[in-house]
Enzyme design. Structure first.
Site, PDB file in Angstrom:
ATOM      1  N   GLY A 129     -10.502  26.302   7.593  1.00 17.16           N
ATOM      2  CA  GLY A 129     -10.409  25.207   6.636  1.00 17.16           C
ATOM      3  C   GLY A 129     -11.503  24.193   6.833  1.00 17.16           C
ATOM      4  N   CYS A 130     -12.278  24.369   7.908  1.00 10.28           N
ATOM      5  CA  CYS A 130     -13.407  23.485   8.175  1.00 10.28           C
ATOM      6  C   CYS A 130     -14.660  24.125   7.590  1.00 10.28           C
ATOM      7  CB  CYS A 130     -13.591  23.342   9.679  1.00 10.28           C
ATOM      8  SG  CYS A 130     -13.510  21.676  10.270  1.00 10.28           S
ATOM      9  N   VAL A 131     -15.321  23.460   6.664  1.00  9.28           N
ATOM     10  CA  VAL A 131     -16.511  24.069   6.086  1.00  9.28           C
ATOM     11  C   VAL A 131     -17.773  23.272   6.414  1.00  9.28           C
ATOM     12  CG1 VAL A 131     -15.586  25.510   4.263  1.00  9.28           C
ATOM     13  CG2 VAL A 131     -15.759  23.054   3.928  1.00  9.28           C
TER      14      VAL A 131
END
Lengths: 135, 111, 102
Positions: free
Chosen positions: B109-111
């Protein structure tokens, strides 16, 4: 909040034969950041995703089944499993992992996340959604 | 592929500085990864790093920052389970930066 | 001629298993692997069909794929033989041809 939508992720594939199950799980976890009203449905072969005792080391794949037990931490606690799908596969809820969440409003009381529902109940659940994502 | 120097041994990291071989992590590697960001690890940092490693071991994912904050609060107390405290320790983002030193992949979910 | 039939699709999704059993002559072998292992479990909607077929053909299932899915050997239909990858290769070698029901 009026911008909270009801999301349903429908899972219909076995965990390791195709990439659908893992992809779905990743989208669920990423989507959790948006704090929507999320439900997960496991129907047809999707029920195999939740079996306990998975060990894919022999087929050279990562075991992502422990990640389902983290769903409660992500406030995902409506996990619907279709009864008819379990029965057709010779499975019962006892063959599945015990998924729980902690209710902050009740002093972190541990509650079950999985609800076994009939096909007609599942149809109702699907009917109540704003957005359905299928895997 | 770039490498960092850990007590004379070259350790492979990806283009964002995350450890390539997650299984090869040692606390010394964690310290070296932090040094690369000019970050000196204290006991408070290690508390979070060790927590992340335990979480990954159990669930096979690095938790999102919201989940991390809540879980730290439950385990280490409310004074630590808040984003102010965690961002002071890890100014580049607690989940992202602490995961890096813990030798874990970037949180999902970390981009 | 001895044939090894392999099925790697779930019986609940595709008709590969059904077609395979229809075409497997007496004395041939059927190996279930990947998503196909679901058919080896007793009590499924396909269990009776498999048991009927086992009067004429030998049924095998790949243990690694069962383990991956958390399907214990105690859940299998009686008489199905669990093999590992080595056993898979041996089966292929022992038979004249391999027919994959993809």
């Amino acid at each position: 909040m009026s911008d909270v939508k009801k999301f349903l992720y429908v899972n219909r594939k076995q965990p390791y034969g195709t990439i659908y199950a893992l992809e779905s799980l990743e989208v669920v976890l990423i989507g959790a950041a948006f704090e929507q009203d999320v439900s997960l449905a496991f129907v047809d072969d999707g029920v195999y995703q939740l079996t306990k005792g998975q060990d894919p080391s022999g087929i050279g794949m990562k075991n992502f089944s422990p990640t389902y037990t983290a769903l409660g931490d992500y406030d995902i606690n409506k996990i619907y499993v279709e009864k008819e799908s379990l029965e057709a596969r010779g499975l019962t809820i006892d063959d599945l992992q015990h998924l729980t969440w902690e209710d902050e409003d009740e002093d972190w009381a541990e509650k079950d996340s999985i609800r076994v529902v009939s096909a007609s109940e599942m149809a109702e659940i699907m009917d109540q959604q704003d957005i359905v994502l299928s895997f | 592929m770039s490498t960092i120097d850990v007590n004379g041994t070259a350790v492979e990291v990806d283009e964002e500085g995350y450890l390539v071989d997650l299984g090869s992590w040692t606390p010394e590697i964690g310290t070296a990864l932090a040094k690369g960001d000019d970050c000196e690890l204290t006991d408070n940092h290690w508390e979070v790093i060790n927590f992340l490693r335990e979480y990954y071991e159990e669930y096979q994912i690095a938790p999102a920052v919201r989940v991390l904050t809540k879980a730290i609060g439950k385990k280490l107390g409310k004074d630590k389970g808040n984003s102010k405290y965690l961002y002071e320790l890890f100014p580049y983002g607690p989940a992202k930066q602490a995961c890096k030193y813990a030798g874990l992949p970037k949180p999902t979910g970390c981009v | 001629m001895a044939i090894l039939h392999t099925v790697n699709k779930s019986p609940f999704e595709r008709d590969a298993l059904e077609s395979c059993l229809k075409h497997a002559l007496a004395g041939s072998s059927v190996l279930l692997f990947e998503d196909g292992v679901a058919a080896a479990v007793d009590g499924t909607a396909y269990a009776d069909q498999i048991k009927g077929a086992m009067e004429n053909v030998s049924l095998f299932v790949l243990g690694e794929d069962l383990k991956a899915r958390g399907l214990g050997e105690h859940k299998l239909i009686d008489g199905i033989t669990v093999v590992d990858y080595k056993g898979f290769v041996e089966l292929a070698g022992k038979n004249d041809t391999v027919q994959s029901w993809l």
